[in-house]
Design a protein around this motif. Sequence first.
Motif, PDB file in Angstrom:
ATOM      1  N   LEU A  93       3.926  21.142  22.973  1.00  0.00           N
ATOM      2  CA  LEU A  93       5.023  20.425  23.622  1.00  0.00           C
ATOM      3  C   LEU A  93       6.281  20.332  22.775  1.00  0.00           C
ATOM      4  O   LEU A  93       7.308  19.816  23.246  1.00  0.00           O
ATOM      5  CB  LEU A  93       4.562  19.028  24.038  1.00  0.00           C
ATOM      6  CG  LEU A  93       4.527  17.924  22.975  1.00  0.00           C
ATOM      7  CD1 LEU A  93       4.218  16.586  23.654  1.00  0.00           C
ATOM      8  CD2 LEU A  93       3.521  18.211  21.904  1.00  0.00           C
ATOM      9  N   VAL A  94       6.244  20.842  21.550  1.00  0.00           N
ATOM     10  CA  VAL A  94       7.417  20.792  20.681  1.00  0.00           C
ATOM     11  C   VAL A  94       8.615  21.468  21.341  1.00  0.00           C
ATOM     12  O   VAL A  94       9.752  20.984  21.256  1.00  0.00           O
ATOM     13  CB  VAL A  94       7.111  21.436  19.312  1.00  0.00           C
ATOM     14  CG1 VAL A  94       8.392  21.681  18.522  1.00  0.00           C
ATOM     15  CG2 VAL A  94       6.154  20.549  18.514  1.00  0.00           C
ATOM     16  N   GLU A  95       8.374  22.585  22.038  1.00  0.00           N
ATOM     17  CA  GLU A  95       9.477  23.291  22.685  1.00  0.00           C
ATOM     18  C   GLU A  95      10.161  22.438  23.749  1.00  0.00           C
ATOM     19  O   GLU A  95      11.360  22.583  23.991  1.00  0.00           O
ATOM     20  CB  GLU A  95       8.980  24.597  23.299  1.00  0.00           C
ATOM     21  CG  GLU A  95       8.866  25.717  22.286  1.00  0.00           C
ATOM     22  CD  GLU A  95       8.239  26.962  22.871  1.00  0.00           C
ATOM     23  OE1 GLU A  95       8.986  27.848  23.305  1.00  0.00           O
ATOM     24  OE2 GLU A  95       6.991  27.035  22.909  1.00  0.00           O
ATOM     25  N   GLY A  96       9.392  21.559  24.400  1.00  0.00           N
ATOM     26  CA  GLY A  96       9.997  20.661  25.372  1.00  0.00           C
ATOM     27  C   GLY A  96      10.976  19.712  24.712  1.00  0.00           C
ATOM     28  O   GLY A  96      12.071  19.451  25.221  1.00  0.00           O
ATOM     29  N   TRP A  97      10.586  19.183  23.564  1.00  0.00           N
ATOM     30  CA  TRP A  97      11.481  18.292  22.814  1.00  0.00           C
ATOM     31  C   TRP A  97      12.743  19.041  22.382  1.00  0.00           C
ATOM     32  O   TRP A  97      13.858  18.521  22.498  1.00  0.00           O
ATOM     33  CB  TRP A  97      10.776  17.750  21.569  1.00  0.00           C
ATOM     34  CG  TRP A  97       9.521  16.987  21.852  1.00  0.00           C
ATOM     35  CD1 TRP A  97       9.156  16.392  23.030  1.00  0.00           C
ATOM     36  CD2 TRP A  97       8.457  16.715  20.922  1.00  0.00           C
ATOM     37  NE1 TRP A  97       7.934  15.777  22.907  1.00  0.00           N
ATOM     38  CE2 TRP A  97       7.482  15.951  21.611  1.00  0.00           C
ATOM     39  CE3 TRP A  97       8.228  17.030  19.589  1.00  0.00           C
ATOM     40  CZ2 TRP A  97       6.309  15.510  21.011  1.00  0.00           C
ATOM     41  CZ3 TRP A  97       7.063  16.592  18.983  1.00  0.00           C
ATOM     42  CH2 TRP A  97       6.113  15.835  19.689  1.00  0.00           C
ATOM     43  N   ILE A  98      12.561  20.258  21.900  1.00  0.00           N
ATOM     44  CA  ILE A  98      13.709  21.061  21.472  1.00  0.00           C
ATOM     45  C   ILE A  98      14.584  21.405  22.682  1.00  0.00           C
ATOM     46  O   ILE A  98      15.819  21.420  22.598  1.00  0.00           O
ATOM     47  CB  ILE A  98      13.243  22.342  20.756  1.00  0.00           C
ATOM     48  CG1 ILE A  98      12.462  21.987  19.485  1.00  0.00           C
ATOM     49  CG2 ILE A  98      14.430  23.238  20.409  1.00  0.00           C
ATOM     50  CD1 ILE A  98      11.802  23.172  18.805  1.00  0.00           C
ATOM     51  N   GLY A  99      13.937  21.682  23.820  1.00  0.00           N
ATOM     52  CA  GLY A  99      14.680  22.007  25.034  1.00  0.00           C
ATOM     53  C   GLY A  99      15.594  20.876  25.467  1.00  0.00           C
ATOM     54  O   GLY A  99      16.753  21.095  25.850  1.00  0.00           O
ATOM     55  N   TYR A 100      15.075  19.646  25.407  1.00  0.00           N
ATOM     56  CA  TYR A 100      15.907  18.499  25.786  1.00  0.00           C
ATOM     57  C   TYR A 100      17.076  18.335  24.824  1.00  0.00           C
ATOM     58  O   TYR A 100      18.230  18.167  25.241  1.00  0.00           O
ATOM     59  CB  TYR A 100      15.070  17.220  25.816  1.00  0.00           C
ATOM     60  CG  TYR A 100      15.917  15.979  25.966  1.00  0.00           C
ATOM     61  CD1 TYR A 100      16.638  15.747  27.148  1.00  0.00           C
ATOM     62  CD2 TYR A 100      16.034  15.062  24.922  1.00  0.00           C
ATOM     63  CE1 TYR A 100      17.448  14.626  27.275  1.00  0.00           C
ATOM     64  CE2 TYR A 100      16.840  13.943  25.051  1.00  0.00           C
ATOM     65  CZ  TYR A 100      17.543  13.722  26.227  1.00  0.00           C
ATOM     66  OH  TYR A 100      18.342  12.620  26.353  1.00  0.00           O
ATOM     67  N   ASP A 101      16.799  18.399  23.539  1.00  0.00           N
ATOM     68  CA  ASP A 101      17.882  18.254  22.562  1.00  0.00           C
ATOM     69  C   ASP A 101      18.903  19.387  22.702  1.00  0.00           C
ATOM     70  O   ASP A 101      20.110  19.184  22.528  1.00  0.00           O
ATOM     71  CB  ASP A 101      17.317  18.222  21.141  1.00  0.00           C
ATOM     72  CG  ASP A 101      16.621  16.894  20.823  1.00  0.00           C
ATOM     73  OD1 ASP A 101      16.819  15.924  21.590  1.00  0.00           O
ATOM     74  OD2 ASP A 101      15.867  16.839  19.827  1.00  0.00           O
ATOM     75  N   HIS A 117      11.333  10.088  23.242  1.00  0.00           N
ATOM     76  CA  HIS A 117      11.925   8.771  23.440  1.00  0.00           C
ATOM     77  C   HIS A 117      11.959   8.397  24.912  1.00  0.00           C
ATOM     78  O   HIS A 117      12.059   9.272  25.783  1.00  0.00           O
ATOM     79  CB  HIS A 117      13.355   8.728  22.885  1.00  0.00           C
ATOM     80  CG  HIS A 117      13.484   9.264  21.504  1.00  0.00           C
ATOM     81  ND1 HIS A 117      14.007  10.506  21.216  1.00  0.00           N
ATOM     82  CD2 HIS A 117      13.121   8.720  20.309  1.00  0.00           C
ATOM     83  CE1 HIS A 117      13.986  10.721  19.923  1.00  0.00           C
ATOM     84  NE2 HIS A 117      13.446   9.660  19.342  1.00  0.00           N
ATOM     85  N   LYS A 118      11.867   7.123  25.192  1.00  0.00           N
ATOM     86  CA  LYS A 118      11.990   6.619  26.551  1.00  0.00           C
ATOM     87  C   LYS A 118      13.347   7.034  27.110  1.00  0.00           C
ATOM     88  O   LYS A 118      14.381   6.882  26.446  1.00  0.00           O
ATOM     89  CB  LYS A 118      11.896   5.084  26.549  1.00  0.00           C
ATOM     90  CG  LYS A 118      11.524   4.494  27.881  1.00  0.00           C
ATOM     91  CD  LYS A 118      10.029   4.542  28.082  1.00  0.00           C
ATOM     92  CE  LYS A 118       9.601   3.764  29.324  1.00  0.00           C
ATOM     93  NZ  LYS A 118       8.160   3.905  29.585  1.00  0.00           N
ATOM     94  N   GLY A 119      13.354   7.571  28.303  1.00  0.00           N
ATOM     95  CA  GLY A 119      14.612   7.964  28.926  1.00  0.00           C
ATOM     96  C   GLY A 119      15.016   9.402  28.693  1.00  0.00           C
ATOM     97  O   GLY A 119      15.963   9.891  29.328  1.00  0.00           O
ATOM     98  N   ASP A 120      14.325  10.113  27.794  1.00  0.00           N
ATOM     99  CA  ASP A 120      14.617  11.539  27.603  1.00  0.00           C
ATOM    100  C   ASP A 120      14.295  12.300  28.894  1.00  0.00           C
ATOM    101  O   ASP A 120      13.243  12.076  29.503  1.00  0.00           O
ATOM    102  CB  ASP A 120      13.774  12.128  26.466  1.00  0.00           C
ATOM    103  CG  ASP A 120      14.240  11.680  25.093  1.00  0.00           C
ATOM    104  OD1 ASP A 120      15.261  10.971  25.021  1.00  0.00           O
ATOM    105  OD2 ASP A 120      13.572  12.033  24.104  1.00  0.00           O
ATOM    106  N   THR A 121      15.163  13.202  29.292  1.00  0.00           N
ATOM    107  CA  THR A 121      14.893  14.030  30.473  1.00  0.00           C
ATOM    108  C   THR A 121      13.676  14.911  30.195  1.00  0.00           C
ATOM    109  O   THR A 121      13.622  15.579  29.160  1.00  0.00           O
ATOM    110  CB  THR A 121      16.103  14.923  30.794  1.00  0.00           C
ATOM    111  OG1 THR A 121      17.242  14.093  31.022  1.00  0.00           O
ATOM    112  CG2 THR A 121      15.838  15.774  32.036  1.00  0.00           C
TER     113      THR A 121
END
Length: 417
Positions: free
Chosen positions: A193-201, A290-294
């Motif tokens: 799921l790291v790529e999801g975090w990077i995708g949002y940022d 984080h709460k609220g991250d797309t």
Amino acid sequence: MKNTWQTIVGAGAAIAMIASLAGCGSGSASGKTELTFFANNTQDVYQPVIDAFEKKNPDIKIKFSTTNGSQAGYQQTLQTRISGGQLADVYVAPPEQLSDLVKNGAAKDLTNESFMSRIGDTNKAQASVNGKVYAMSITAWTNAYAYNKDLLAKAGYDSIPETWDEFIDMLKALKDAGVEKPYLEPKAGLGALVEGWIGYDSSKQSKSVDQQIGDGDSTFAKSYTKYYKQWAKLFSAGVMGSEVTGLADDQVRSEFAAGRLAVMPSGYWDVNTFKDAGINFAFGRMPMLHKGDTPYAPGAADSGYAINGKIDGAKLKAAESFLDFLSSKEGLKLIQDNIGLIPSTKNYTPDIDETFKEPYDLYLKTGNVYLNTLGWPASGRSALRAETFAQLQQVALGSITPAQATANLDTKLKTLS
């Protein structure tokens, strides 16, 4: 984990199939045009597609071959076939290799083919080199978390939490409730799921995190370390062990299908497998930091189908007919029903299995998917992606820290430039 992490058959068998292709001519003894087709999935799932095509085109015979292991295994075999002059007439072209395939004259320019009018801009962009389209990408993928409803209920949960820390807390609660295997990732899909975090940022910036690394504006050490530290909480919290460094995709999938594993990274391709297993399951979100991250997840347009740039005559015509069929409504439905891929074209709206509705709505309908390799230098993508898994295996074993892992990725990147 994709497709890239989808089940594919036998490496040893691939060698035999390579040899068998060496004797193939432009036609067959029956007088039909023989079309060789090399793909990164098993023959049993492709056979209904092939049968339907041959029924519509009785003058063409498809000779299918595949390989085994991870996506990297397919890519290596594809390169071996090209080097040995054994490239199939039609083959699946991974985006990581497309630039080299075009450079070697191994992929035909499909830009102006009539069937390409069915393909969306996103899929075309991933299959393009210097403004021309060399592969027909007709499906898209996203990772999601498959979860066992009955096991989650033991800890009082009925869905996947929204944030990473809440997810870790859930896994702890599952373990306390007697669930021996709360969560597992396969060794070739660590850090799913790291790529999801990077995708949002990345969505909040003019240039993606990985494009910044690829362009030399940042480094893995500067950009990835914070994500890897978060992922490593799985081990410090005791909810996933170092045994994952030895688990293949199929082993993790088997644990889930047997009802022993509560949560695993997965995708639409596993729907039929889990249904056949008779377990009470669904697919849910991949928690954000984080709460609220797309919500974002690893995903992209799938690898496209390419035509060998060196064939002509009846073989070329047959290859074009095959791609036309694959992108037709009939072909797309067969691909979804049998291979478990989700069509993503202008001419077809897929019916999505109810178990996968949440991730489909969260990720594919919104386009909130991200693939890190697309930002890296084209010539080194495959090797670099494999290196990310290798480094996270060392983190899982406790041999190195997340910071050392990202520094090692920077070292690897320098050897590829």
